[in-house]
Design an enzyme around this catalytic site. Sequence first.
Site, mmCIF file in Angstrom:
data_model
loop_
_atom_site.group_PDB
_atom_site.id
_atom_site.type_symbol
_atom_site.label_atom_id
_atom_site.label_comp_id
_atom_site.label_asym_id
_atom_site.label_seq_id
_atom_site.Cartn_x
_atom_site.Cartn_y
_atom_site.Cartn_z
ATOM 1 N N LYS A 24 0.842 -1.203 0.000
ATOM 2 C CA LYS A 24 0.000 0.000 0.000
ATOM 3 C C LYS A 24 0.879 1.255 0.000
ATOM 4 O O LYS A 24 0.665 2.183 -0.783
ATOM 5 C CB LYS A 24 -0.942 -0.009 1.219
ATOM 6 C CG LYS A 24 -2.055 -1.051 1.091
ATOM 7 C CD LYS A 24 -2.794 -1.339 2.398
ATOM 8 C CE LYS A 24 -3.778 -2.499 2.169
ATOM 9 N NZ LYS A 24 -4.521 -2.901 3.352
ATOM 10 N N GLN B 195 -5.313 -1.978 9.503
ATOM 11 C CA GLN B 195 -5.108 -3.292 8.885
ATOM 12 C C GLN B 195 -5.683 -4.396 9.771
ATOM 13 O O GLN B 195 -5.444 -4.421 10.981
ATOM 14 C CB GLN B 195 -3.603 -3.503 8.638
ATOM 15 C CG GLN B 195 -3.277 -4.730 7.825
ATOM 16 C CD GLN B 195 -3.781 -4.660 6.383
ATOM 17 O OE1 GLN B 195 -3.893 -3.587 5.802
ATOM 18 N NE2 GLN B 195 -4.111 -5.799 5.811
ATOM 19 N N ASP C 42 -11.500 2.032 3.440
ATOM 20 C CA ASP C 42 -11.796 0.595 3.330
ATOM 21 C C ASP C 42 -13.289 0.353 3.093
ATOM 22 O O ASP C 42 -13.687 -0.723 2.657
ATOM 23 C CB ASP C 42 -11.414 -0.111 4.642
ATOM 24 C CG ASP C 42 -10.141 -0.936 4.550
ATOM 25 O OD1 ASP C 42 -9.805 -1.364 3.438
ATOM 26 O OD2 ASP C 42 -9.511 -1.137 5.597
HETATM 27 N N1 GUN Z 1 -7.007 -7.488 5.845
HETATM 28 C C1 GUN Z 1 -7.260 -8.255 4.759
HETATM 29 N N2 GUN Z 1 -7.872 -7.531 3.805
HETATM 30 C C2 GUN Z 1 -8.010 -6.288 4.308
HETATM 31 C C3 GUN Z 1 -8.565 -5.081 3.789
HETATM 32 O O1 GUN Z 1 -9.073 -5.012 2.668
HETATM 33 N N3 GUN Z 1 -8.502 -4.008 4.611
HETATM 34 C C4 GUN Z 1 -7.967 -4.058 5.855
HETATM 35 N N4 GUN Z 1 -7.981 -2.948 6.593
HETATM 36 N N5 GUN Z 1 -7.446 -5.156 6.359
HETATM 37 C C5 GUN Z 1 -7.468 -6.262 5.582
#
Ligand code: GUN
Length: 288
Positions: free
Chosen positions: A58, A102, A125
């Site tokens: 990211k 996350q 998200d």
């Molecule tokens: N963990 C696995 N996929 C995701 C996601 O799309 N967003 C977040 N914040 N954590 C994750």
Amino acid sequence: MRMKMSEAKLISGADLSQKLLSELEVRVKDLAARGIVPKLTVILAGEDPASKSYVRSKAKMCKQLGLASEIIRLDAAVTQGELLTIIHRLNSDDSVHGVLVQLPLPKGISEDIILNSIDPAKDVDGFHPANVGQLSIGAPTFVPCTPKGVMYMLDAINCDLAGKHAVVVGRSNIVGKPVAQLLLAKHATVTICHSRTRDLPSVCKTADVLVAAVGRPKMITAEYVKPGAVVIDVGINRVDGAIVGDVDFDSVKNAAEWLTPVPGGVGKMTVAMLMSNTIESAERKNKA
Ligand code: GUN
């Protein structure tokens, strides 16, 4: 004698994420001309290796696109109270457009309480209940990144979903449920399957579009796939050091017409869509 089916065409996440990023570049430049740099702040608590790798990709993509990013790394022993304090600070920081926590979170921290505490206007998200609700009434604000990436891929192959049967395997809040909403909004007839679905292969075999988001390596074989179907593999499973999808690629490639590879498929779109949501947040905040 039976004719041999031709192999599935691949929907390349590598190519499509580049296409999306070049579309986004224009918007980043427009914002830059107005003195605005979209900023994403990611909170990573603990040492989960997959989470660490996602967070790195990211930040890397932010840099590539000219977005500002910050990673707040916290010990697994962080308390819920400490985490909430950090989120509240980010919510009121005008320079931050996207706040992402996350998942999964360390034990003892409530995912619900944490996701609820993020300002919905910065929830890139799309996991806050307000944004989930907006999506379900067909008035989306932030659409979760992986489902948004799946829809971009379907659009790229000109898949007209109206009246088609779309089967989603998996009912998670992150992928299964939101992708089902988006398919429904495009007028597909949608079935959501899960671990208790009876005779899963037969249900899947009726799908024109099959989305696999279960987290079980190579579970979907040719037996699950109608000849000519579009198969989207959302799985990212680590098996003996290699990344494999939920779809048994070698088996399904002889049945599907279109298929997404893993790696190099949906995963690449997810990160690009996170950039899209962060840019959208900055645009929304600064709209003329
Ligand atoms: N963990 C696995 N996929 C995701 C996601 O799309 N967003 C977040 N914040 N954590 C994750």
